[in-house]
Enzyme design. Structure first.
Site, PDB file in Angstrom:
ATOM      1  N   PHE A  28       0.814  -1.278  -0.096  1.00  0.00           N
ATOM      2  CA  PHE A  28      -0.016   0.011  -0.148  1.00  0.00           C
ATOM      3  C   PHE A  28       0.802   1.181  -0.069  1.00  0.00           C
ATOM      4  CE2 PHE A  28      -2.793  -3.003   2.176  1.00  0.00           C
ATOM      5  CZ  PHE A  28      -4.095  -2.779   1.551  1.00  0.00           C
ATOM      6  N   ALA A  58       2.645   4.454  -0.537  1.00  0.00           N
ATOM      7  CA  ALA A  58       2.842   5.266  -1.826  1.00  0.00           C
ATOM      8  C   ALA A  58       2.740   6.863  -1.277  1.00  0.00           C
ATOM      9  CB  ALA A  58       1.731   4.961  -2.734  1.00  0.00           C
ATOM     10  N   THR A  98      -4.192   1.792  -8.598  1.00  0.00           N
ATOM     11  CA  THR A  98      -5.382   2.976  -8.865  1.00  0.00           C
ATOM     12  C   THR A  98      -5.923   2.942 -10.100  1.00  0.00           C
ATOM     13  OG1 THR A  98      -5.862   5.298  -8.799  1.00  0.00           O
ATOM     14  CG2 THR A  98      -3.546   4.645  -9.063  1.00  0.00           C
ATOM     15  N   ASP A  99      -7.314   3.111 -10.222  1.00  0.00           N
ATOM     16  CA  ASP A  99      -8.088   3.340 -11.472  1.00  0.00           C
ATOM     17  C   ASP A  99      -7.282   4.516 -12.308  1.00  0.00           C
ATOM     18  OD1 ASP A  99      -9.154   5.387 -10.052  1.00  0.00           O
ATOM     19  OD2 ASP A  99     -11.126   5.126 -10.536  1.00  0.00           O
ATOM     20  N   GLU A 100      -6.620   5.475 -11.653  1.00  0.00           N
ATOM     21  CA  GLU A 100      -6.263   6.546 -12.248  1.00  0.00           C
ATOM     22  C   GLU A 100      -4.998   6.256 -13.416  1.00  0.00           C
ATOM     23  OE1 GLU A 100      -5.542  10.086  -9.781  1.00  0.00           O
ATOM     24  OE2 GLU A 100      -6.718   9.237  -8.316  1.00  0.00           O
ATOM     25  N   TYR A 140       1.429  11.540 -10.327  1.00  0.00           N
ATOM     26  CA  TYR A 140       0.766  10.628  -9.484  1.00  0.00           C
ATOM     27  C   TYR A 140       0.507   9.312 -10.176  1.00  0.00           C
ATOM     28  CZ  TYR A 140      -2.322   7.756  -6.528  1.00  0.00           C
ATOM     29  OH  TYR A 140      -2.940   6.454  -6.028  1.00  0.00           O
ATOM     30  N   SER A 198       3.298   7.642 -12.054  1.00  0.00           N
ATOM     31  CA  SER A 198       4.320   6.665 -11.270  1.00  0.00           C
ATOM     32  C   SER A 198       3.565   5.596 -10.692  1.00  0.00           C
ATOM     33  CB  SER A 198       4.757   7.545  -9.890  1.00  0.00           C
ATOM     34  OG  SER A 198       3.687   7.724  -9.030  1.00  0.00           O
ATOM     35  N   LYS A 199       2.219   5.350 -10.563  1.00  0.00           N
ATOM     36  CA  LYS A 199       1.742   4.292 -10.281  1.00  0.00           C
ATOM     37  C   LYS A 199       1.605   2.930 -11.346  1.00  0.00           C
ATOM     38  CE  LYS A 199      -0.475   3.244  -6.795  1.00  0.00           C
ATOM     39  NZ  LYS A 199       0.209   2.696  -5.580  1.00  0.00           N
ATOM     40  N   ASN A 215     -11.660   5.999  -2.697  1.00  0.00           N
ATOM     41  CA  ASN A 215     -12.115   5.522  -1.408  1.00  0.00           C
ATOM     42  C   ASN A 215     -12.665   6.868  -0.647  1.00  0.00           C
ATOM     43  OD1 ASN A 215     -10.122   2.360  -0.485  1.00  0.00           O
ATOM     44  ND2 ASN A 215     -10.649   3.350  -2.683  1.00  0.00           N
ATOM     45  N   LYS A 217      -7.592  15.036   1.286  1.00  0.00           N
ATOM     46  CA  LYS A 217      -8.528  14.507   0.103  1.00  0.00           C
ATOM     47  C   LYS A 217     -10.050  14.957   0.270  1.00  0.00           C
ATOM     48  CE  LYS A 217      -5.092  11.997  -1.058  1.00  0.00           C
ATOM     49  NZ  LYS A 217      -4.701  10.763  -0.482  1.00  0.00           N
TER      50      LYS A 217
HETATM   51  P1  NAD Z   1      -1.872   7.188   2.331  1.00  0.00           P
HETATM   52  O1  NAD Z   1      -1.303   8.776   1.597  1.00  0.00           O
HETATM   53  O2  NAD Z   1      -3.103   7.569   3.195  1.00  0.00           O
HETATM   54  O3  NAD Z   1      -0.808   6.425   2.957  1.00  0.00           O
HETATM   55  C1  NAD Z   1       0.335   6.168   2.492  1.00  0.00           C
HETATM   56  C2  NAD Z   1       1.272   5.441   3.428  1.00  0.00           C
HETATM   57  O4  NAD Z   1       2.462   4.838   2.946  1.00  0.00           O
HETATM   58  C3  NAD Z   1       1.523   6.337   4.665  1.00  0.00           C
HETATM   59  O5  NAD Z   1       1.403   5.536   5.720  1.00  0.00           O
HETATM   60  C4  NAD Z   1       3.081   6.632   4.346  1.00  0.00           C
HETATM   61  O6  NAD Z   1       3.656   6.856   5.503  1.00  0.00           O
HETATM   62  C5  NAD Z   1       3.531   5.476   3.786  1.00  0.00           C
HETATM   63  N1  NAD Z   1       4.841   5.542   2.878  1.00  0.00           N
HETATM   64  C6  NAD Z   1       4.845   6.441   1.837  1.00  0.00           C
HETATM   65  N2  NAD Z   1       6.039   6.591   1.418  1.00  0.00           N
HETATM   66  C7  NAD Z   1       6.743   5.405   1.952  1.00  0.00           C
HETATM   67  C8  NAD Z   1       7.934   4.875   1.826  1.00  0.00           C
HETATM   68  N3  NAD Z   1       8.836   5.132   0.927  1.00  0.00           N
HETATM   69  N4  NAD Z   1       8.230   3.669   2.554  1.00  0.00           N
HETATM   70  C9  NAD Z   1       7.173   3.228   3.635  1.00  0.00           C
HETATM   71  N5  NAD Z   1       6.001   3.703   3.569  1.00  0.00           N
HETATM   72  C10 NAD Z   1       5.713   4.894   2.982  1.00  0.00           C
HETATM   73  O7  NAD Z   1      -2.544   6.585   1.002  1.00  0.00           O
HETATM   74  P2  NAD Z   1      -3.790   5.846   1.032  1.00  0.00           P
HETATM   75  O8  NAD Z   1      -4.897   6.598   0.523  1.00  0.00           O
HETATM   76  O9  NAD Z   1      -4.120   4.744   1.862  1.00  0.00           O
HETATM   77  O10 NAD Z   1      -3.721   4.586  -0.348  1.00  0.00           O
HETATM   78  C11 NAD Z   1      -2.684   3.561  -0.092  1.00  0.00           C
HETATM   79  C12 NAD Z   1      -2.446   2.920  -1.440  1.00  0.00           C
HETATM   80  O11 NAD Z   1      -3.941   2.877  -2.248  1.00  0.00           O
HETATM   81  C13 NAD Z   1      -1.604   3.682  -2.473  1.00  0.00           C
HETATM   82  O12 NAD Z   1      -0.748   2.986  -3.165  1.00  0.00           O
HETATM   83  C14 NAD Z   1      -2.661   4.411  -3.397  1.00  0.00           C
HETATM   84  O13 NAD Z   1      -2.127   4.729  -4.583  1.00  0.00           O
HETATM   85  C15 NAD Z   1      -3.900   3.509  -3.489  1.00  0.00           C
HETATM   86  N6  NAD Z   1      -5.074   3.704  -3.938  1.00  0.00           N
HETATM   87  C16 NAD Z   1      -5.559   4.880  -3.128  1.00  0.00           C
HETATM   88  C17 NAD Z   1      -7.040   5.207  -3.426  1.00  0.00           C
HETATM   89  C18 NAD Z   1      -7.673   6.389  -2.523  1.00  0.00           C
HETATM   90  O14 NAD Z   1      -8.897   6.606  -2.840  1.00  0.00           O
HETATM   91  N7  NAD Z   1      -7.150   6.686  -1.429  1.00  0.00           N
HETATM   92  C19 NAD Z   1      -7.586   4.445  -4.409  1.00  0.00           C
HETATM   93  C20 NAD Z   1      -7.094   3.572  -5.262  1.00  0.00           C
HETATM   94  C21 NAD Z   1      -5.827   3.206  -4.650  1.00  0.00           C
HETATM   95  P1  TYD Z   2      -9.137  13.590  -4.529  1.00  0.00           P
HETATM   96  O1  TYD Z   2      -9.788  13.295  -3.035  1.00  0.00           O
HETATM   97  O2  TYD Z   2      -7.905  14.626  -4.527  1.00  0.00           O
HETATM   98  O3  TYD Z   2      -8.794  12.404  -5.173  1.00  0.00           O
HETATM   99  P2  TYD Z   2      -8.352  12.127  -6.872  1.00  0.00           P
HETATM  100  O4  TYD Z   2      -7.954  13.569  -7.469  1.00  0.00           O
HETATM  101  O5  TYD Z   2      -7.231  11.163  -6.701  1.00  0.00           O
HETATM  102  O6  TYD Z   2      -9.430  11.838  -7.671  1.00  0.00           O
HETATM  103  O7  TYD Z   2     -10.114  14.592  -5.365  1.00  0.00           O
HETATM  104  C1  TYD Z   2     -11.126  14.159  -5.746  1.00  0.00           C
HETATM  105  C2  TYD Z   2     -12.083  14.767  -6.901  1.00  0.00           C
HETATM  106  O8  TYD Z   2     -12.037  16.262  -5.916  1.00  0.00           O
HETATM  107  C3  TYD Z   2     -10.995  15.394  -7.606  1.00  0.00           C
HETATM  108  O9  TYD Z   2     -11.786  15.606  -9.199  1.00  0.00           O
HETATM  109  C4  TYD Z   2     -10.427  16.549  -7.535  1.00  0.00           C
HETATM  110  C5  TYD Z   2     -11.410  17.278  -6.591  1.00  0.00           C
HETATM  111  N1  TYD Z   2     -11.082  18.181  -5.375  1.00  0.00           N
HETATM  112  C6  TYD Z   2     -11.790  19.437  -5.375  1.00  0.00           C
HETATM  113  O10 TYD Z   2     -12.482  19.831  -6.289  1.00  0.00           O
HETATM  114  N2  TYD Z   2     -11.254  20.188  -4.393  1.00  0.00           N
HETATM  115  C7  TYD Z   2     -10.344  19.800  -3.290  1.00  0.00           C
HETATM  116  O11 TYD Z   2     -10.287  20.675  -2.425  1.00  0.00           O
HETATM  117  C8  TYD Z   2      -9.851  18.468  -3.565  1.00  0.00           C
HETATM  118  C9  TYD Z   2      -8.979  17.868  -2.585  1.00  0.00           C
HETATM  119  C10 TYD Z   2     -10.253  17.678  -4.444  1.00  0.00           C
END
Ligand code: NAD
Ligand code: TYD
Length: 337
Positions: free
Chosen positions: A81, A83, A125-127, A150, A153-154, A180, A189
């Site tokens: 996870f 990232a 991620t779907d991105e 972002y 890199s993914k 999520n 977020k």
């Molecule tokens: P997050 O930013 O909340 O957490 C990332 C975690 O990774 C943190 O605890 C951070 O300390 C750790 N980390 C970062 N760099 C590191 C390194 N070099 N070594 C060890 N630990 C490190 O992220 P998240 O939202 O929990 O996302 C987790 C994963 O799921 C990511 O890979 C992200 O791309 C993927 N993902 C997230 C979403 C979303 O909506 N948040 C959706 C799809 C996929």
């Molecule tokens: P985000 O939570 O950053 O996720 P992602 O860009 O990975 O989808 O953003 C969700 C959507 O909300 C995205 O279209 C960008 C928009 N957004 C805003 O309009 N205002 C904000 O302050 C943020 C953080 C996101």
């Protein structure tokens, strides 16, 4: 008995995943390997810190020796996870994204190979698929077309995972999930930022026209998807997970305002994110069919619970070590009103 190395377990999704597995499977031990960036928070797992099947190791996935040492603790499987995860930050500085997401994944893959792990799961991620028009969905066969540093890199990490599976026979699977929401999400977020601002009667920054579409899924439904991919996923395969729940950012903002009883005058339209993807929508039929995965949480129920969680956990928000997310958009994008 499985011993999982869960990297990034102090973040939003990783911490929910660890809590879920410890609560549901007595045959699983977890080593949480996290270097605690601004997004990593030990408080996210304060309730399991003394759990007999849980151990925290502070380490960086780009550090080969630290990763190898962690794998020597009896690790059978790796779930990655870790990232850098915020698109806006990747636009400001892509360096940490390439470092952790690409190089960190390569270091983990090498160590997983050396350690002979049974399964390696790359949480993607779907991105990576890019942006959709008004119609259609991302399937696992959709070509990769990442648009932000972002997502690029993914995507780079995903390609490395596929190459290691193909070249070395590493038993690796990739999951790609949509946006999520849920407890413990860092408040940079959209949903936690807007909820925590609105609770304090602070304005919320909507990028551009607010007509961008995201497909929302509750974090626990994503966690059961990652778990299913770990248990039953076929090496070399990709599995998409989504909520079948498309919302424009503006509609979602209006829903949050209504649920919190706040006026629409708190909306601020700000300059759009550069390169902003217009629409994401996931076809998750393959995961349903091949992994037997199914979502459990409806958006209405999950959003209400999430709002209540942020309202009830003001000390968690107050304890977040960096506060730059509070003014982040003001530094990055010009305000239009
Ligand atoms: P997050 O930013 O909340 O957490 C990332 C975690 O990774 C943190 O605890 C951070 O300390 C750790 N980390 C970062 N760099 C590191 C390194 N070099 N070594 C060890 N630990 C490190 O992220 P998240 O939202 O929990 O996302 C987790 C994963 O799921 C990511 O890979 C992200 O791309 C993927 N993902 C997230 C979403 C979303 O909506 N948040 C959706 C799809 C996929
Ligand atoms: P985000 O939570 O950053 O996720 P992602 O860009 O990975 O989808 O953003 C969700 C959507 O909300 C995205 O279209 C960008 C928009 N957004 C805003 O309009 N205002 C904000 O302050 C943020 C953080 C996101």
């Amino acid at each position: 008995m499985s011993t999982l190395l869960v990297t990034g377990g102090c973040g939003f999704i990783g911490s929910n995943f660890i809590r879920h597995l410890l609560a549901t499977d007595r045959a699983v031990s977890v080593i949480n390997f996290d270097c605690l960036t601004y997004a990593g928070n030990l408080a996210n797992l304060a309730d399991v810190v003394d759990h007999p099947r849980y151990r925290f190791v502070k380490g960086d996935i780009t550090d080969r020796e630290q990763v190898r040492a962690a794998l020597r603790l009896g690790v059978t499987d790796v779930i990655n996870f870790a990232a850098e995860s915020h698109v806006d930050r990747s636009i400001q500085d892509s360096g940490p994204f390439v470092r952790t997401n690409v190089i960190g994944t390569q270091v983990l893959l090498d160590a997983a190979r050396e350690g002979g792990v049974k399964k390696y799961v790359q949480v993607s991620t779907d991105e990576v698929y890019g942006s959709l028009g008004a119609d259609g969905f991302f399937t696992e066969a959709t070509p990769l077309h990442p648009n932000s540093p972002y997502s690029a890199s993914k995507a780079g990490a995903d390609l490395l995972v596929q190459a290691y599976e193909h070249t070395f026979g590493l038993p690796a699977v990739i999951t790609r999930c949509s946006n999520n929401y849920g407890p413990y999400q860092f408040p940079e977020k959209l949903i936690p930022l807007f909820v925590t601002n609105l609770v304090r009667d602070e304005p919320v920054p909507v990028y551009g026209d607010g007509q961008q579409v995201r497909d929302w899924i509750h974090v626990l439904d994503h966690c059961t998807g990652v778990e299913a991919a770990w248990r039953r996923g076929k090496p070399g395969e990709v599995y998409n997970f989504g909520g079948r729940c498309e919302k424009t950012n503006l509609d979602l903002t209006l829903t949050l305002l209504d649920l919190l009883g706040k006026p629409r005058t708190l909306i601020r339209y700000v300059k759009d994110r550069p390169g902003h993807d217009r629409r994401y929508a996931i076809d998750c039929a393959k995961a349903e069919r091949e992994l037997g995965w199914a979502r459990q949480t409806t958006f209405d129920q999950g959003l209400l619970e999430t709002i209540n969680w942020y309202k009830a956990n003001a000390t968690w928000i107050a304890g977040i070590k960096t506060k730059d997310y509070l003014t982040y958009y003001e530094n990055q994008y010009d305000r239009l009103q």
